[in-house]
Design an enzyme around this catalytic site. Structure first.
Site, PDB file in Angstrom:
ATOM      1  N   SER A   8       0.835  -1.205   0.000  1.00  7.75           N
ATOM      2  CA  SER A   8       0.000   0.000   0.000  1.00  7.75           C
ATOM      3  C   SER A   8       0.866   1.249   0.000  1.00  7.75           C
ATOM      4  CB  SER A   8      -0.904   0.009   1.238  1.00  7.75           C
ATOM      5  OG  SER A   8      -1.480   1.290   1.389  1.00  7.75           O
ATOM      6  N   HIS A  33      -1.365  -1.324  -4.138  1.00 12.27           N
ATOM      7  CA  HIS A  33      -2.627  -0.973  -3.469  1.00 12.27           C
ATOM      8  C   HIS A  33      -2.684   0.537  -3.216  1.00 12.27           C
ATOM      9  CE1 HIS A  33      -6.066  -2.153  -0.861  1.00 12.27           C
ATOM     10  NE2 HIS A  33      -5.664  -1.191  -0.034  1.00 12.27           N
ATOM     11  N   ASP A  35      -5.023   3.469  -1.390  1.00  9.53           N
ATOM     12  CA  ASP A  35      -6.102   3.735  -0.437  1.00  9.53           C
ATOM     13  C   ASP A  35      -6.671   5.128  -0.664  1.00  9.53           C
ATOM     14  OD1 ASP A  35      -6.189   1.361   1.268  1.00  9.53           O
ATOM     15  OD2 ASP A  35      -4.116   1.874   1.746  1.00  9.53           O
ATOM     16  N   MET A  37      -9.249   7.867   0.362  1.00 11.39           N
ATOM     17  CA  MET A  37     -10.047   8.252   1.544  1.00 11.39           C
ATOM     18  C   MET A  37     -10.578   9.669   1.358  1.00 11.39           C
ATOM     19  SD  MET A  37      -7.621   6.859   4.621  1.00 11.39           S
ATOM     20  CE  MET A  37      -6.695   5.318   4.476  1.00 11.39           C
ATOM     21  N   HIS A  66      -8.640   0.828  -3.507  1.00 13.39           N
ATOM     22  CA  HIS A  66      -9.543   0.591  -2.374  1.00 13.39           C
ATOM     23  C   HIS A  66     -10.178   1.923  -2.001  1.00 13.39           C
ATOM     24  CE1 HIS A  66      -9.709  -0.477   2.222  1.00 13.39           C
ATOM     25  NE2 HIS A  66     -10.918  -0.391   1.692  1.00 13.39           N
ATOM     26  N   MET A  68     -12.346   4.175   0.194  1.00 16.02           N
ATOM     27  CA  MET A  68     -12.989   4.404   1.487  1.00 16.02           C
ATOM     28  C   MET A  68     -13.651   5.775   1.393  1.00 16.02           C
ATOM     29  SD  MET A  68      -9.832   2.854   3.627  1.00 16.02           S
ATOM     30  CE  MET A  68      -8.820   2.966   2.165  1.00 16.02           C
ATOM     31  N   MET A 137     -11.351  -6.278   5.916  1.00 16.71           N
ATOM     32  CA  MET A 137     -10.571  -5.286   6.665  1.00 16.71           C
ATOM     33  C   MET A 137     -10.202  -5.896   8.016  1.00 16.71           C
ATOM     34  SD  MET A 137     -10.087  -2.571   4.853  1.00 16.71           S
ATOM     35  CE  MET A 137      -9.103  -1.896   6.190  1.00 16.71           C
TER      36      MET A 137
HETATM   37  C1  DX5 Z   1      -6.217   1.175   6.111  1.00 16.67           C
HETATM   38  C2  DX5 Z   1      -5.872   0.942   4.666  1.00 16.67           C
HETATM   39  C3  DX5 Z   1      -4.749   0.009   4.475  1.00 16.67           C
HETATM   40  C4  DX5 Z   1      -3.425   0.507   4.995  1.00 16.67           C
HETATM   41  C5  DX5 Z   1      -2.730  -0.691   5.576  1.00 16.67           C
HETATM   42  O1  DX5 Z   1      -7.313   2.008   6.202  1.00 16.67           O
HETATM   43  O2  DX5 Z   1      -6.997   0.421   3.953  1.00 16.67           O
HETATM   44  O3  DX5 Z   1      -4.617  -0.409   3.111  1.00 16.67           O
HETATM   45  O4  DX5 Z   1      -2.600   1.086   4.028  1.00 16.67           O
HETATM   46  O5  DX5 Z   1      -1.634  -0.244   6.285  1.00 16.67           O
HETATM   47  P1  DX5 Z   1      -0.800  -1.205   7.245  1.00 16.67           P
HETATM   48  O6  DX5 Z   1      -0.322  -2.341   6.404  1.00 16.67           O
HETATM   49  O7  DX5 Z   1       0.264  -0.306   7.749  1.00 16.67           O
HETATM   50  O8  DX5 Z   1      -1.759  -1.683   8.317  1.00 16.67           O
HETATM   51 ZN    ZN Z   2      -6.614  -0.508   1.788  1.00 18.83          ZN
END
Ligand code: DX5
Ligand code: ZN
Length: 221
Positions: A8, A33, A35, A37, A66, A68, A137
């Site tokens: 990620s 990946h 994220d 948000m 992903h 969110m 998750m």
């Molecule tokens: C959390 C994200 C994850 C995050 C994971 O909200 O969806 O993808 O990047 O990070 P680590 O691997 O540090 O838990």
């Molecule tokens: Zn994620």
């Protein structure tokens, strides 16, 4: 079943994005990946289409997005055009889940549904044929660097059972707190795709960190 590692970029040094991604890919990372948000669905703000476009220029590996965000469907066309290969969203963030899963496929992306720690697995029953990926998750989303929630292991097992019963070939991805210490447990429960932020980009050598994650699964195989 083979292991797929999806580092990620949330935890990457964005000033060195190309170099960081190249390091992860050199270690064997299959997916990258991203994220997304929006400050509403989760309390944090991150990336949009520009980073997907930038990553597309940096690597040939599939970009695993992903979302969110509230109303993920608003970003479907833009993210597909930017080069997203996987479009995963949370069912609580929209009303017409089945329609948007289908639309993601029509745009040439894999359609994924993400389950928060408090979201029941039963949700999958109604849309299992429309899914290319289920994201469990293993932390409450919003931030990197949190600890793997122990209850996630049983949830992965139950998702695996739903997919197997339906004859689904959907990927089973786990996201949050995946480290060399926790990955084998999630793999043993039936996950095949592992998001790792801190464990890869927080390491001095991201390539080696990716290799180590895969090795921990191989020990169990
Ligand atoms: C959390 C994200 C994850 C995050 C994971 O909200 O969806 O993808 O990047 O990070 P680590 O691997 O540090 O838990
Ligand atoms: Zn994620």
């Amino acid at each position: 079943m083979s292991v797929r590692i999806a580092p990620s970029v949330l935890s990457a040094d964005l000033g060195r994005l190309r170099e960081q991604v190249e390091q992860a890919v050199a270690g064997g990372a299959e997916w990258i990946h991203v994220d997304v948000m929006d400050g509403h669905f989760v309390p944090n703000l991150t990336f949009g289409a520009p980073i997907i476009r930038a990553l597309r220029r940096v690597t040939d590996q599939p970009i695993d997005v992903h979302l969110m965000v509230q109303h993920p469907e608003h970003y479907l066309a833009e993210f597909a055009d930017a080069g997203a290969a996987v479009f995963t969203f949370h069912p609580e963030a929209t009303v017409h889940v089945q329609r948007h899963l289908t639309a993601a496929r029509e745009r040439g992306m894999l359609a994924g549904l993400a389950l928060n720690p408090g979201t029941p697995v039963a949700y999958l029953d109604e849309v299992v044929d429309d899914l290319d990926l289920v994201l469990v998750m293993s932390v409450n989303p919003g931030y990197g660097g949190q600890s793997y929630l122990a209850a996630s292991t049983d949830k992965i097992r139950r998702v695996r059972a739903v997919l197997d019963r339906a004859g689904s070939r959907a990927a089973l991805e786990v996201d949050g707190g995946i480290t060399a210490e926790t990955i084998a447990e999630a793999w043993g429960a039936g996950a095949d795709t592992f998001v790792a932020g801190t464990a890869v980009f927080g390491a001095a050598d991201p390539a080696r960190a990716v290799r180590e994650l895969r090795r921990r699964c191989a020990v169990l195989a």
